[in-house]
Each structure stands twice: as C-alpha cells, then as structure tokens.
Design an enzyme around this catalytic site. Structure first.
Site, mmCIF file in Angstrom:
data_model
loop_
_atom_site.group_PDB
_atom_site.id
_atom_site.type_symbol
_atom_site.label_atom_id
_atom_site.label_comp_id
_atom_site.label_asym_id
_atom_site.label_seq_id
_atom_site.Cartn_x
_atom_site.Cartn_y
_atom_site.Cartn_z
ATOM 1 N N LYS A 133 0.863 -1.189 0.000
ATOM 2 C CA LYS A 133 0.000 0.000 0.000
ATOM 3 C C LYS A 133 0.889 1.224 0.000
ATOM 4 O O LYS A 133 2.017 1.160 0.480
ATOM 5 C CB LYS A 133 -0.859 0.026 1.271
ATOM 6 N N ASP A 173 -7.191 4.268 -4.345
ATOM 7 C CA ASP A 173 -7.808 4.140 -3.016
ATOM 8 C C ASP A 173 -8.404 5.526 -2.734
ATOM 9 O O ASP A 173 -8.663 6.283 -3.689
ATOM 10 C CB ASP A 173 -6.753 3.727 -1.973
HETATM 11 P P1 NDP Z 1 -13.029 7.795 -2.455
HETATM 12 O O1 NDP Z 1 -11.955 8.784 -2.278
HETATM 13 O O2 NDP Z 1 -13.617 7.573 -3.805
HETATM 14 O O3 NDP Z 1 -14.229 8.103 -1.464
HETATM 15 C C1 NDP Z 1 -14.046 8.168 -0.093
HETATM 16 C C2 NDP Z 1 -15.361 8.481 0.587
HETATM 17 O O4 NDP Z 1 -15.199 8.330 1.988
HETATM 18 C C3 NDP Z 1 -15.830 9.892 0.350
HETATM 19 O O5 NDP Z 1 -17.219 9.942 0.400
HETATM 20 C C4 NDP Z 1 -15.202 10.638 1.529
HETATM 21 O O6 NDP Z 1 -15.850 11.833 1.879
HETATM 22 C C5 NDP Z 1 -15.359 9.602 2.625
HETATM 23 N N1 NDP Z 1 -14.301 9.794 3.624
HETATM 24 C C6 NDP Z 1 -12.969 9.717 3.418
HETATM 25 N N2 NDP Z 1 -12.296 9.978 4.543
HETATM 26 C C7 NDP Z 1 -13.230 10.220 5.470
HETATM 27 C C8 NDP Z 1 -13.175 10.556 6.832
HETATM 28 N N3 NDP Z 1 -12.001 10.682 7.473
HETATM 29 N N4 NDP Z 1 -14.355 10.713 7.499
HETATM 30 C C9 NDP Z 1 -15.544 10.573 6.844
HETATM 31 N N5 NDP Z 1 -15.659 10.265 5.546
HETATM 32 C C10 NDP Z 1 -14.522 10.103 4.876
HETATM 33 O O7 NDP Z 1 -12.424 6.428 -1.883
HETATM 34 P P2 NDP Z 1 -12.931 4.936 -2.129
HETATM 35 O O8 NDP Z 1 -14.387 4.886 -2.296
HETATM 36 O O9 NDP Z 1 -12.054 4.344 -3.159
HETATM 37 O O10 NDP Z 1 -12.512 4.251 -0.750
HETATM 38 C C11 NDP Z 1 -13.419 4.124 0.340
HETATM 39 C C12 NDP Z 1 -12.947 2.998 1.256
HETATM 40 O O11 NDP Z 1 -12.906 1.767 0.521
HETATM 41 C C13 NDP Z 1 -11.540 3.165 1.838
HETATM 42 O O12 NDP Z 1 -11.513 2.562 3.115
HETATM 43 C C14 NDP Z 1 -10.678 2.337 0.892
HETATM 44 O O13 NDP Z 1 -9.487 1.895 1.498
HETATM 45 C C15 NDP Z 1 -11.620 1.176 0.618
HETATM 46 N N6 NDP Z 1 -11.367 0.392 -0.580
HETATM 47 C C16 NDP Z 1 -11.287 0.975 -1.822
HETATM 48 C C17 NDP Z 1 -11.089 0.190 -2.935
HETATM 49 C C18 NDP Z 1 -11.090 0.755 -4.303
HETATM 50 O O14 NDP Z 1 -11.030 -0.030 -5.254
HETATM 51 N N7 NDP Z 1 -11.170 2.062 -4.492
HETATM 52 C C19 NDP Z 1 -10.890 -1.266 -2.829
HETATM 53 C C20 NDP Z 1 -11.063 -1.792 -1.500
HETATM 54 C C21 NDP Z 1 -11.272 -0.974 -0.433
HETATM 55 P P3 NDP Z 1 -15.157 13.239 1.551
HETATM 56 O O15 NDP Z 1 -15.293 13.429 0.086
HETATM 57 O O16 NDP Z 1 -15.907 14.239 2.364
HETATM 58 O O17 NDP Z 1 -13.708 13.123 1.989
HETATM 59 O O1 2IT Z 2 -7.872 -1.612 -0.597
HETATM 60 C C1 2IT Z 2 -7.839 -2.082 -1.752
HETATM 61 O O2 2IT Z 2 -7.978 -3.301 -1.952
HETATM 62 C C2 2IT Z 2 -7.676 -1.153 -2.873
HETATM 63 N N1 2IT Z 2 -7.632 0.043 -2.660
HETATM 64 C C3 2IT Z 2 -7.558 -1.691 -4.269
HETATM 65 C C4 2IT Z 2 -6.168 -2.181 -4.529
HETATM 66 C C5 2IT Z 2 -5.873 -2.570 -5.949
HETATM 67 O O3 2IT Z 2 -4.695 -2.930 -6.181
HETATM 68 O O4 2IT Z 2 -6.749 -2.557 -6.814
#
Ligand code: NDP
Ligand code: 2IT
Length: 454
Positions: A133, A173
């Site tokens: 990561k 992420d």
């Molecule tokens: P994005 O940046 O697309 O969206 C993040 C969302 O979470 C936004 O709505 C944001 O709100 C909110 N958020 C972020 N930080 C905070 C905080 N400290 N308090 C409250 N709300 C918060 O990220 P993703 O959707 O990609 O990721 C979301 C989660 O999913 C994370 O935990 C990530 O690690 C996990 N994840 C993502 C993957 C991927 O493929 N993208 C794969 C597997 C897991 P705001 O805009 O106000 O900051």
């Molecule tokens: O937390 C996760 O699994 C991710 N943000 C996606 C990682 C990836 O390599 O697609």
C-alpha cells in the site's frame, strides 16, 4: 478447552504488547494486527511449524518501506512539499499489489495497517498477488487538475524505480481515482520507456479493465448475496444503509438498486443524507454525475431531492435497516453505532471500506450473531479485478464486461466459501472475521515456510 482459550488470549496480548513496543505510535496498525492475531493464534499454537518459524513476527514486519519527499508547484507558482510512502509488505505469493491513498490523514500507521490487511485480502482472492500500500498526505480536494497532475508526476519520479509489473503494482484508493492513476501511469511510462501493466485502474483506451471502477462496490454486494444465500435469503426487498459517496459507495449503491434493495443513505465527511423513499436508478444517475463529474458534496442531494434530508456532522448508523455497508473509511463505525444498528434489527453488515468498524463494533456484531463480512473479504472485488487487469495486460487482450463481471462473481464466491470453511462454528453461525483471517493467513504462511529463512 477453557485452559486453551486462556492461553490463546494471553499469547495474543503478549504478542500485541511486543508489536506495540516495536511500532510505537501506530494505533491503526496495532488494531489491524490485533484483529488478525486474535483469529490466527489458535492455528499458530496448534502448529509447531509456525511457532518455530516465528511466522507472526515475520508476517507483521513489512519487507520494506520507501519514504520520500514530493515537491511540486501550485497554480500560484509556490513550491509545496508533501511526504509519500510505499509499504511493500509481503510478496510471498505474488508481486506487491495494493492502492495509493491521497488524503491529509495519511500516516505511516495508516499505510502499514492497509498494507497488512492487503496481504490477507489478496491471498483470499485466490490470485497470485502479494500485499502493499502507498500514499501521501497530499489533499487533492480543491486542487486544480494541473496541480494534481504536477503532484502525481513528481511522486512518480521517485516511485517509478520501486515498482513494475512483476515487482509492485499500485492502484487507487481514497483520493486516487481514474484521473490520478492516468497521470501516474503516463509519467511511469515516460520514465520507464515501457508500456506494461504496472498500475491498475487505468483508462479503458490504455490497458484498463472493464468493471474495475465498479468492482469493489459490486463485489461487496456479491459477498452479501453469498452470505444471505447460505440462509436462503437475498438482498431483494431489503433496506440498506450505505456510508460514503466515493468510488466504493457509489457502485455498492448501484448494485443494490439493481438487485432490488432500497438504499436510504449516503454520506461524506460533512454528514449524511437520508432518503426514506430510497435512491432510485434515476436519482443514482444524478448522484453519480454529481460525485464523478462535478466533484460535488453529498448535501447537494438533499437540495435536489426534497424528500431527502441532510444531517450535518452525523453518520448514518442510527437509521433503521436490514443491511449496512460502511464504505467510507477506517473506524467510522464504533461500538455505539453497532448497538444502534443491532437494536434496529440489522441482519447483515458488509464492509466496503478497509477496517471501518472498530474492534468494539466488530465484537458486538459477532456476539449478537450478526452476519458480518470484514473488509478484507467483502471489499476484495476491487483488487481482484485489478488482478484481472494485470492478466489482460500480460496477455495483451481485453475481456468483455460480461467476462470480467462473471469472473468477479466467481472470485467473490470463492472468497466467501474460503472464509466460510474456516469460520463455520458447526452450530449454525459463520464467523467470517475468523474465517477470512485464517484462510488468508495459511496460504501466505505456508509459502513463507517453504522458502525457509526469508
Ligand atoms: P473515495 O476517495 O472515492 O471516497 C471516499 C469516501 O469516503 C468519500 O465519500 C469521503 O468523503 C469519505 N471519507 C474519506 N475519509 C473520510 C473521513 N475521514 N471521514 C468521513 N468520511 C470520509 O475512496 P474509495 O471509495 O475508493 O474508498 C473508500 C474505502 O474503501 C476506503 O476505506 C478504501 O481503502 C476502501 N477500498 C477501496 C477500494 C477501491 O477499489 N477504491 C478497494 C477496496 C477498499 P469526503 O469526500 O468528504 O472526503
Ligand atoms: O484496498 C484495496 O484493496 C484497494 N484500494 C484496491 C487495490 C488494488 O490494487 O486494486
């Protein structure tokens, strides 16, 4: 039996005390390790080979961490400096693989917890991927496209020498989506003078995979379907509460709507919206445009649709529902929130985010026999389709939507079944936390044993 339980507990606390001593000031990393070690300690205590090999000590120490400064120029011509990291945690079963996070809250502790979780998650997918990561405390919010581009290009000037299609394959992420991956890949390609699948989540015209954007959210719903399926139930007709409104939350909401559920919330760091009538396909199309194109805020939903209400500074866990999908960030669902969900009759929880439930929250769900899918199982669909993107890049082909979606469904069923295998208590309850931790652990641990002293 009782004595054994006691031994396990004391061995867990002894191990975690040592870990905290070795890694001071890293609460998120301690939390992630504590949860895994609670699950796998009985397996380690039953297997002398793991104890002799110091397997837990080795699996909680990253292979290496790269820390570097990123200097870039803002639109006013000022020099700005951020810190960036890449945590290459474990490559026993494949090249390091995992996202990059850009958010002001990023610290080494956060990236170590995420890298550690990624090792088990990637193992669970059944694909040959190690765990890593990275990220930066850079805040992309409010920055112009040019500023984001200059930051990404500067970051890649250092990162490019540490990554590669057979070494380490970053992806997105929080704060890193298609735009950031494109800037980073463009710069990587220029520096390396090679067009390879070294990043995933790329644009469709330059090696990206169909369904990668949707994969994490869709995968969380597929995992939920598998859990409910064991009970002869499904998401159809259920009321669902979702947090977040980023990449994961959006496609979780879309798939839930397609599968006949009623989604009543979405959120961001400023608060949540409650739409008692449910987010319909039409309202979802508007929301997707708001978030993906206009980069807008969730309160705007309540301005557009008067039946919805915005709750500033609040999280959605007090809203009654059958299913809950925390899809925003770590530690967004506390013990008190779990209590509210349970007293409102929640049937199942699937974590789209990484470690969104605190240890207290998780314990309460398990004690109350709620079907609970931890992030490393429920959100594995994102990295799994990243793995499929790597395969397509290596073969220089592009699969259809149906092909990738079919594979994603199969992989999520595999993740579910592997977690079930190790988590079934034989009395009608499946502890998916225990199951996913043990299933993820065994594969990596056995590879490390085979390698000897590495
Ligand atoms: P994005 O940046 O697309 O969206 C993040 C969302 O979470 C936004 O709505 C944001 O709100 C909110 N958020 C972020 N930080 C905070 C905080 N400290 N308090 C409250 N709300 C918060 O990220 P993703 O959707 O990609 O990721 C979301 C989660 O999913 C994370 O935990 C990530 O690690 C996990 N994840 C993502 C993957 C991927 O493929 N993208 C794969 C597997 C897991 P705001 O805009 O106000 O900051
Ligand atoms: O937390 C996760 O699994 C991710 N943000 C996606 C990682 C990836 O390599 O697609």
């Amino acid at each position: 039996m009782k004595k054994k339980g006691k031994t396990t507990r004391s061995e867990v606390s002894k191990f975690v005390r040592g870990l905290v001593r070795r890694n001071p000031g890293e609460p998120e990393f301690h939390q992630a390790v504590q949860e895994v070690v609670e699950s796998v300690m009985p397996v380690v205590l039953d297997n002398k080979k793991y104890q002799d090999a110091q397997i837990l000590e080795r699996m909680t120490e990253p292979d290496r961490i790269i820390i570097f400064r990123v200097t870039w120029e803002d639109d006013e011509g000022n020099f700005r400096a951020n810190r960036a990291w890449r945590v290459q945690f474990n490559n026993s079963i494949g090249p390091y693989k995992g996202g990059m996070r850009f958010h002001p809250s990023v610290t080494l502790s956060v990236l170590k917890f995420l890298g550690f979780e990624q090792v088990y998650k990637n193992s669970l997918t059944g694909l040959p991927m190690g765990g890593g990561k990275g990220g930066s405390n850079f805040n992309p919010k409010g920055k112009s496209d040019h500023e984001v581009m200059r930051f990404c290009q500067s970051l890649m000037i250092e990162l490019h020498r540490h990554i590669g299609e057979d070494t380490d394959v970053p992806a997105g992420d929080i704060g890193v989506g298609r735009r950031e991956i494109s800037y980073m890949f463009g710069q990587y390609k220029r520096l390396a003078n090679r067009f390879t699948g070294t990043l995933t989540g790329k644009g469709l015209s330059f090696g990206g995979s169909l369904i990668r954007t949707e994969a994490t959210g869709y995968g969380a719903v597929y995992f939920m379907q598998n859990m409910l399926g064991v009970k002869g139930d499904s998401v159809n007709g259920k009321t669902a509460v979702v947090s977040g409104s980023g990449n994961v939350a959006l496609y979780c909401i879309q798939k839930l709507i397609q599968e006949g559920a009623k989604v009543v919330t979405a959120s961001d760091s400023r608060g949540f919206i409650h739409d008692p009538k449910g987010i319909t396909a039409e309202k979802f199309a508007w929301l997707k445009e708001l978030k993906e194109v206009k980069r807008g805020r969730i309160y705007e939903y309540a301005e557009k649709f008067p039946e919805a209400k915005f709750y500033e500074g609040k999280t959605p866990w007090g809203i009654a529902c059958d299913l809950a999908f925390p899809c925003a960030t770590q530690n967004e669902l506390h013990g008190d929130d779990a209590k509210k969900l349970i007293s409102n009759g929640v049937k199942a929880v699937a974590e789209g985010a990484n470690m969104p439930s605190t240890l207290d929250g998780t314990r309460l769900f398990l004690e109350n026999k709620i079907l609970f899918a931890p992030g490393k199982a429920a959100n594995a669909g994102g990295v799994a389709v990243s793995g499929l993107e790597q395969s397509q890049n290596a073969l220089r082909i592009a699969w259809s939507r149906e092909e990738v979606d079919g594979r994603l469904r199969d992989i999520m069923k595999g993740v579910h079944d592997r977690s079930r295998q190790y988590g079934d208590d034989g009395k009608g309850f499946i502890n998916y936390v225990q199951g996913s931790n043990i299933a993820g652990f065994v594969k990596v641990a056995d590879a490390m044993l085979a390698y000897g002293a590495v």
